[in-house]
Design a protein around this motif. Structure first.
Motif, PDB file in Angstrom:
ATOM      1  N   PHE A   1       0.652  -1.152  -0.127  1.00  0.00           N
ATOM      2  CA  PHE A   1      -0.310   0.189  -0.340  1.00  0.00           C
ATOM      3  C   PHE A   1       1.301   1.275   0.228  1.00  0.00           C
TER       4      PHE A   1
ATOM      5  N   ARG B   1      -4.424   2.927 -10.174  1.00  0.00           N
ATOM      6  CA  ARG B   1      -4.731   1.587  -9.429  1.00  0.00           C
ATOM      7  C   ARG B   1      -5.880   1.061 -10.106  1.00  0.00           C
TER       8      ARG B   1
ATOM      9  N   PHE C   1      -7.207  -1.582  -8.493  1.00  0.00           N
ATOM     10  CA  PHE C   1      -8.205  -1.938  -7.438  1.00  0.00           C
ATOM     11  C   PHE C   1      -9.639  -0.736  -7.758  1.00  0.00           C
TER      12      PHE C   1
ATOM     13  N   ILE D   1      -0.861 -11.327  -4.892  1.00  0.00           N
ATOM     14  CA  ILE D   1      -2.088 -11.993  -5.752  1.00  0.00           C
ATOM     15  C   ILE D   1      -3.085 -12.288  -4.538  1.00  0.00           C
TER      16      ILE D   1
ATOM     17  N   THR E   1      -7.274 -12.289 -10.606  1.00  0.00           N
ATOM     18  CA  THR E   1      -7.708 -11.308 -12.558  1.00  0.00           C
ATOM     19  C   THR E   1      -6.427 -11.314 -13.083  1.00  0.00           C
TER      20      THR E   1
HETATM   21  P1  5GP Z   1      -4.630  -9.802  -8.925  1.00  0.00           P
HETATM   22  O1  5GP Z   1      -3.952 -10.549 -10.007  1.00  0.00           O
HETATM   23  O2  5GP Z   1      -4.910 -10.382  -7.684  1.00  0.00           O
HETATM   24  O3  5GP Z   1      -6.399  -9.233  -8.697  1.00  0.00           O
HETATM   25  O4  5GP Z   1      -5.076  -8.638  -8.048  1.00  0.00           O
HETATM   26  C1  5GP Z   1      -3.356  -8.220  -7.644  1.00  0.00           C
HETATM   27  C2  5GP Z   1      -2.372  -7.158  -8.164  1.00  0.00           C
HETATM   28  O5  5GP Z   1      -2.871  -5.866  -7.127  1.00  0.00           O
HETATM   29  C3  5GP Z   1      -1.621  -6.727  -7.522  1.00  0.00           C
HETATM   30  O6  5GP Z   1      -0.543  -6.681  -8.533  1.00  0.00           O
HETATM   31  C4  5GP Z   1      -1.037  -5.684  -6.839  1.00  0.00           C
HETATM   32  O7  5GP Z   1       0.099  -5.172  -6.223  1.00  0.00           O
HETATM   33  C5  5GP Z   1      -2.480  -5.214  -6.702  1.00  0.00           C
HETATM   34  N1  5GP Z   1      -2.947  -5.440  -4.629  1.00  0.00           N
HETATM   35  C6  5GP Z   1      -3.418  -6.040  -3.981  1.00  0.00           C
HETATM   36  N2  5GP Z   1      -3.649  -5.620  -2.955  1.00  0.00           N
HETATM   37  C7  5GP Z   1      -4.201  -4.101  -3.387  1.00  0.00           C
HETATM   38  C8  5GP Z   1      -5.077  -2.909  -3.399  1.00  0.00           C
HETATM   39  O8  5GP Z   1      -5.524  -2.870  -1.712  1.00  0.00           O
HETATM   40  N3  5GP Z   1      -5.365  -1.810  -4.092  1.00  0.00           N
HETATM   41  C9  5GP Z   1      -4.402  -1.703  -4.810  1.00  0.00           C
HETATM   42  N4  5GP Z   1      -5.352  -1.113  -5.989  1.00  0.00           N
HETATM   43  N5  5GP Z   1      -4.592  -3.202  -5.731  1.00  0.00           N
HETATM   44  C10 5GP Z   1      -3.671  -3.957  -5.203  1.00  0.00           C
END
Ligand code: 5GP
Ligand code: MG
Length: 469
Positions: free
Chosen positions: A248, A316, A318, A353, A357
């Motif tokens: 974060f 970002r 997310f 991770i 996705t």
């Molecule tokens: P996933 O592959 O699980 O869909 O997403 C993982 C990615 O999301 C990683 O690149 C990580 O840096 C990012 N990520 C992890 N936690 C958070 C969060 O709380 N907020 C945001 N914006 N990104 C996150």
């Protein structure tokens, strides 16, 4: 239903340029929240505020900044994690009480807000927002104590969970942190006056020097009389959020008194020690995987290449509440360079991770760009449990490691080898004692009970609701 938030907060006292300083602090805390932002400033007699949905650069135009006067104030950038973006939830939350104006900026998530809100409503309180922050303000004003500070001290023991807070009152500002120290908040000295901020990177741009992190449970009063610290009588076991270091916070910040850069690099070095595979180069998934990838490549003695380029005009991912828009922005955001990775065996480093996705899509893209073998290192252990203290982790069933083994995840995201950092190595990467961190998202051991929050999350998952509005 209250919203879960991890946000950025700041406050300034004793400087004619308070608004400007808060503005620059919010700019540097933008990564902590991009949904909305706000500033309130004052002089004791008057106050002015400005806020809106969107980025700091969109909300605070020069004309708007001119309206913000006074030698103190507070600010907020908000990261709502429930998908309900609503202008009424913008912070700082401002309230009038006995002809005076008070405001509050909050980072974190309370775990007993449902019962607190219910008991306030029973007594006739009405609410304007779905923020748990508003509950805190109500409770403070209902306290029988006389002064604002006494009221705050009276109420803080009643609220449970994660809260780093900055208050605005006609007298000045007050910063407070929960006794578990879930979220960071630090104190800095300006040439004239003081400031507090979630991360120390905010001080660098404001020209402040870092003094220290607030102590667990500390209340810091900054007003015309100077600066006064009130510490809790009893210390509880602290539960600092380790995810601040993993993902974060900004790498140029200190949080909880520690350099994020050093911790993140060490995470990568330790991952390299546990990583059985090798390749021709190490490639970070930018930006969040970059620093640990540097540590990893130096430790392994493998070249570091920026094989994926990040588009800096996409935020970002997310922050995108819907899965479709999230997927689309992942593609626009990161683009592999064929000329770098084509025909190569590569090691990609990711900080974490969550749902899996974005990782799956990135690996597909890397394959399309001609990568041969792809090994993946993740600089934290599998995230199996939701966070109730402010990080955007969904219900266990949406967390890929909540339902799948590492081998299954490896298959699902399509890598030739997937290694997560071990719990011991993660804790050993940060200089603070391991037992002082909250690691609930990895272990399921919650330092502050959050039964009703867990039930809510489950309900939301089952009914498909993401928020109240
Ligand atoms: P996933 O592959 O699980 O869909 O997403 C993982 C990615 O999301 C990683 O690149 C990580 O840096 C990012 N990520 C992890 N936690 C958070 C969060 O709380 N907020 C945001 N914006 N990104 C996150
Ligand atoms: Mg990332």
């Amino acid at each position: 239903m209250e919203l879960k938030e991890n946000c950025g907060i700041t406050g300034v006292y004793g400087n004619k340029k308070a608004a400007e300083i808060i503005h620059s602090a919010l700019f540097s805390l933008q990564h902590r929240g991009q949904e909305s932002c706000g500033i309130i400033t004052g002089s004791g007699k008057n106050h002015s505020s400005a806020m809106g949905m969107g980025l700091v650069s969109d909300v605070f135009k020069p004309a708007c900044m001119k309206t913000l006067r006074g030698h103190f104030g507070i600010g907020h950038v908000r990261y709502s994690t429930t998908g309900s973006s609503s202008p009424k939830n913008i912070q700082p939350f401002i309230a009038e009480y006995r002809g005076k104006t008070y405001a509050i900026s909050h980072n974190g998530n309370l775990v007993n807000s449902t019962s607190l809100r219910r008991s306030l409503e029973k007594r006739g309180s009405i609410f304007r927002t779905s923020l748990d922050t508003e509950i805190i303000m109500h409770m403070i004003m209902m306290s029988r104590k006389e002064s604002f500070i006494e009221k705050i001290l009276d109420v803080l023991p009643e609220i449970k969970g994660a809260f780093s807070l900055v208050f605005f009152s006609p007298e000045g500002i007050v910063a407070a942190k929960d006794p578990w120290s879930f979220r960071p908040l630090c104190l800095g000295k300006l040439e004239e006056g003081y400031m507090v901020a979630s991360e120390s990177c905010a001080f660098d741009f404001a020209g402040a020097s870092y003094i220290r992190e607030l102590e667990p449970g500390e209340v810091l009063v900054i007003d015309g009389k100077g600066i006064k610290s009130i510490l809790p009588e009893k210390r509880v076991r602290t539960a600092r959020c380790i995810f601040e270091f993993i993902y974060f916070a900004r790498p140029d910040s200190r949080v909880f008194g520690e350099s994020v850069y050093h911790a993140r690099k060490k995470l990568g070095e330790n991952l390299a020690k546990e990583f059985p595979h090798t390749g021709e180069m190490v490639i970070p998934i930018p930006d969040s995987g970059s620093i640990s990838a540097i540590g990893f490549s130096q430790k392994k003695g493998l070249p570091f290449e920026m094989g994926i380029v990040r588009n800096h005009y996409v935020g970002r991912t997310f922050i995108q509440p819907l899965q479709e828009s999230r997927e689309k922005s992942v593609r626009i955001k990161l683009n592999p360079i064929k000329e770098v990775i084509g025909g190569k065996d590569i090691v990609v480093i990711e900080d974490s991770i969550v749902r899996g996705t974005t990782s799956r899509m990135r690996i597909t893209d890397l394959r399309k760009s001609g990568a041969k073998k792809i090994y993946m290192g993740v600089s934290c252990p599998p995230i199996r449990h939701p966070c109730f203290y402010g990080i955007d982790f969904p219900d266990s069933r949406q967390l890929i490691a909540g339902k799948k083994s590492v081998k299954e995840i490896e298959k699902e995201i399509g890598v030739d080898g997937l290694i997560y950092l071990s719990m011991e190595s993660m804790l050993a990467s940060i200089r603070l004692p391991g037992e002082e961190f909250c690691t609930a998202c990895f272990t399921g051991e919650y330092p502050v009970p959050c039964g009703s929050q867990a039930r809510l999350k489950k309900e939301r998952f089952e009914t498909g609701r993401r928020g109240k509005e």
